[in-house]
Scaffold this motif. Sequence first.
Motif, PDB file in Angstrom:
ATOM      1  N   UNK A  43       0.851  -1.184   0.000  1.00 37.27           N
ATOM      2  CA  UNK A  43       0.000   0.000   0.000  1.00 37.27           C
ATOM      3  C   UNK A  43       0.891   1.240   0.000  1.00 37.27           C
ATOM      4  N   UNK A  44       0.627   2.167  -0.913  1.00 39.24           N
ATOM      5  CA  UNK A  44       1.438   3.375  -1.056  1.00 39.24           C
ATOM      6  C   UNK A  44       0.585   4.600  -0.715  1.00 39.24           C
ATOM      7  N   UNK A  45       1.100   5.447   0.167  1.00 37.44           N
ATOM      8  CA  UNK A  45       0.473   6.732   0.443  1.00 37.44           C
ATOM      9  C   UNK A  45       1.354   7.798  -0.192  1.00 37.44           C
ATOM     10  N   UNK A  46       0.981   8.294  -1.383  1.00 35.76           N
ATOM     11  CA  UNK A  46       1.864   9.225  -2.096  1.00 35.76           C
ATOM     12  C   UNK A  46       1.996  10.578  -1.418  1.00 35.76           C
ATOM     13  N   UNK A  47       0.976  10.993  -0.660  1.00 30.43           N
ATOM     14  CA  UNK A  47       1.055  12.296   0.008  1.00 30.43           C
ATOM     15  C   UNK A  47       2.015  12.252   1.180  1.00 30.43           C
ATOM     16  N   UNK A  48       1.945  11.198   1.973  1.00 30.39           N
ATOM     17  CA  UNK A  48       2.867  11.059   3.098  1.00 30.39           C
ATOM     18  C   UNK A  48       4.215  10.473   2.679  1.00 30.39           C
ATOM     19  N   UNK A  49       4.279   9.943   1.441  1.00 26.61           N
ATOM     20  CA  UNK A  49       5.478   9.255   0.949  1.00 26.61           C
ATOM     21  C   UNK A  49       5.847   8.091   1.874  1.00 26.61           C
ATOM     22  N   UNK A  50       4.851   7.238   2.083  1.00 22.54           N
ATOM     23  CA  UNK A  50       5.000   6.104   2.996  1.00 22.54           C
ATOM     24  C   UNK A  50       4.456   4.851   2.318  1.00 22.54           C
ATOM     25  N   UNK A  51       5.149   3.732   2.531  1.00 20.39           N
ATOM     26  CA  UNK A  51       4.672   2.427   2.088  1.00 20.39           C
ATOM     27  C   UNK A  51       4.368   1.565   3.306  1.00 20.39           C
ATOM     28  N   UNK A  52       3.286   0.805   3.231  1.00 21.68           N
ATOM     29  CA  UNK A  52       2.963  -0.218   4.232  1.00 21.68           C
ATOM     30  C   UNK A  52       2.883  -1.532   3.483  1.00 21.68           C
ATOM     31  N   UNK A  53       3.742  -2.478   3.834  1.00 21.12           N
ATOM     32  CA  UNK A  53       3.874  -3.694   3.030  1.00 21.12           C
ATOM     33  C   UNK A  53       3.994  -4.925   3.924  1.00 21.12           C
ATOM     34  N   UNK A  54       3.629  -6.063   3.361  1.00 21.04           N
ATOM     35  CA  UNK A  54       3.824  -7.328   4.053  1.00 21.04           C
ATOM     36  C   UNK A  54       5.285  -7.716   4.067  1.00 21.04           C
ATOM     37  N   UNK A  55       5.673  -8.514   5.057  1.00 18.08           N
ATOM     38  CA  UNK A  55       7.078  -8.885   5.227  1.00 18.08           C
ATOM     39  C   UNK A  55       7.612  -9.720   4.073  1.00 18.08           C
ATOM     40  N   UNK A  56       6.729 -10.327   3.300  1.00 15.51           N
ATOM     41  CA  UNK A  56       7.170 -11.122   2.161  1.00 15.51           C
ATOM     42  C   UNK A  56       7.191 -10.366   0.854  1.00 15.51           C
ATOM     43  N   UNK A  57       6.790  -9.104   0.851  1.00 10.31           N
ATOM     44  CA  UNK A  57       6.801  -8.309  -0.379  1.00 10.31           C
ATOM     45  C   UNK A  57       8.232  -8.121  -0.866  1.00 10.31           C
ATOM     46  N   UNK A  58       8.420  -8.187  -2.166  1.00 13.36           N
ATOM     47  CA  UNK A  58       9.740  -7.970  -2.743  1.00 13.36           C
ATOM     48  C   UNK A  58       9.893  -6.515  -3.162  1.00 13.36           C
ATOM     49  N   UNK A  73      11.297   3.143  -2.948  1.00 13.86           N
ATOM     50  CA  UNK A  73      11.853   2.702  -1.686  1.00 13.86           C
ATOM     51  C   UNK A  73      13.345   2.490  -1.852  1.00 13.86           C
ATOM     52  N   UNK A  74      14.044   2.366  -0.739  1.00 12.14           N
ATOM     53  CA  UNK A  74      15.501   2.265  -0.772  1.00 12.14           C
ATOM     54  C   UNK A  74      15.929   0.823  -0.995  1.00 12.14           C
ATOM     55  N   UNK A  75      15.611   0.313  -2.189  1.00  8.15           N
ATOM     56  CA  UNK A  75      15.852  -1.085  -2.543  1.00  8.15           C
ATOM     57  C   UNK A  75      17.329  -1.366  -2.750  1.00  8.15           C
ATOM     58  N   UNK A  76      17.663  -2.645  -2.723  1.00  2.38           N
ATOM     59  CA  UNK A  76      19.037  -3.069  -2.940  1.00  2.38           C
ATOM     60  C   UNK A  76      19.297  -3.468  -4.377  1.00  2.38           C
ATOM     61  N   UNK A  77      20.301  -4.314  -4.569  1.00  2.00           N
ATOM     62  CA  UNK A  77      20.755  -4.682  -5.906  1.00  2.00           C
ATOM     63  C   UNK A  77      19.880  -5.734  -6.568  1.00  2.00           C
ATOM     64  N   UNK A 107       9.818   3.168   9.668  1.00  2.00           N
ATOM     65  CA  UNK A 107       8.980   3.925  10.599  1.00  2.00           C
ATOM     66  C   UNK A 107       8.370   3.035  11.682  1.00  2.00           C
ATOM     67  N   UNK A 108       7.905   1.858  11.287  1.00  2.00           N
ATOM     68  CA  UNK A 108       7.232   0.975  12.242  1.00  2.00           C
ATOM     69  C   UNK A 108       7.247  -0.453  11.716  1.00  2.00           C
ATOM     70  N   UNK A 151       7.489   2.190   5.986  1.00  2.00           N
ATOM     71  CA  UNK A 151       8.742   2.911   5.775  1.00  2.00           C
ATOM     72  C   UNK A 151       8.563   4.066   4.806  1.00  2.00           C
ATOM     73  N   UNK A 152       9.515   4.996   4.884  1.00  2.00           N
ATOM     74  CA  UNK A 152       9.503   6.166   4.019  1.00  2.00           C
ATOM     75  C   UNK A 152       9.850   5.794   2.588  1.00  2.00           C
ATOM     76  N   UNK A 153       9.249   6.509   1.657  1.00  2.00           N
ATOM     77  CA  UNK A 153       9.645   6.492   0.256  1.00  2.00           C
ATOM     78  C   UNK A 153      10.323   7.823  -0.060  1.00  2.00           C
ATOM     79  N   UNK A 154      11.090   7.846  -1.133  1.00  2.00           N
ATOM     80  CA  UNK A 154      11.827   9.066  -1.476  1.00  2.00           C
ATOM     81  C   UNK A 154      11.481   9.499  -2.897  1.00  2.00           C
TER      82      UNK A 154
END
Length: 399
Positions: A43-58, A73-77, A107-108, A151-154
Amino acid sequence: MAALAQSSGTPLEIVPQATGHGAGAPVGKGAVLLDTSRLTDVSIDPELRVAVVGAGATWSAVNAAAEQHGLLGLAGSAPSVSVSGYTFGGGIGWLVRRDGLASGALRAVRYVDGSGRSRTAADDSTDEVDRAAIWAFRGAGGVGIAHTLEFDLVPVADLHAGALLWHADALPKLVAAWSSTIGTVGSSVSSSIAVLHVPPLPPFPEELHGRVAVHLAIADPDGPVAATPLLDAMRAAAEPVSDSWGPTDAAGLARIHLDPPTATPAIGDARWLDASTPVIAEALLSTAAADDAPIVMMEIRHVAGAPVRRTGAVVAPPGDFIYHAVAPLNLFPRERIEAGFARARSVWSIADAGSRPGSWVEGAASVPDALPADVRKRSAAIADAVDPDARIRRSRLLG
């Protein structure tokens, strides 16, 4: 919670796992593997720039949704890695020098403790244990069983990225250009220089199939200008065989590391290095450049200057650079691989910053030197408070 309730009164250990990327610890008969890979809601909140996701989300799923709003999001390689284990281990991605470690964007976390109780770890939680838990989730591997992350999105206004490849015989000239220029790139530019044993497969150019190459992966979320000094210097040192630098999207950013498309049995080695790393770069990468070297990928990642967003166990890079090496177990015996790691260690030890990026040590059951002693002690105490009977397997960073 059901798994904990059903195992109550038994010696069974609960072992949480999402994608299992880099897993190395055995799961024996006295354990229950708790697979969270189907917790994939995003779930993406574009105004707050926040994502809420399940622990298995890639990360591929998260950023495919986030980029529709000009965010990432601050993804890896590797796009197939879950957000949970990556973030809880620190999270070092291609936006690190502008936006910091992924752990600092956390964030939480909604999680389950050792008694099966559902809890929320956050800085403003009313319970002292939950306030402590978010600190441990930010880089110490986490505690309990996480099922949802916030967590925050950028913002990403003008994402540029690419992979450049050269023949390995140009390594000395390329490393000289890299070493003299890496300190001049803009603070939004993240990159790695690597030696890569190229498989005879796409997307690699046929000219490099079965050969050793020098690989530059580079990204800037703010446009092409800040990376120009480094790119110009390395292109002038030798003409690249392949050059994909340019505007891109989240999927393109996830491809610049040139990871294999399918899971590969391998072990890895990694270390945080200090600001003197450019001096030893050629000698270090040369240890993996021979045609018969057991290490098929060795990189030096530039992370200097990454900002700190929040307090936590590991929310700032302990060094300016990272050494990272990977060797396939299906091609070389472990003894030969360990000898290759030892040769590299004899070089990088001069620039050692004192710890490992724990989530980069593929195939290890534990990485006890991933955390400073005081951080490991504090994190272990938090894990004891969340799970006093040690029913849930602790992070390998606490091993």
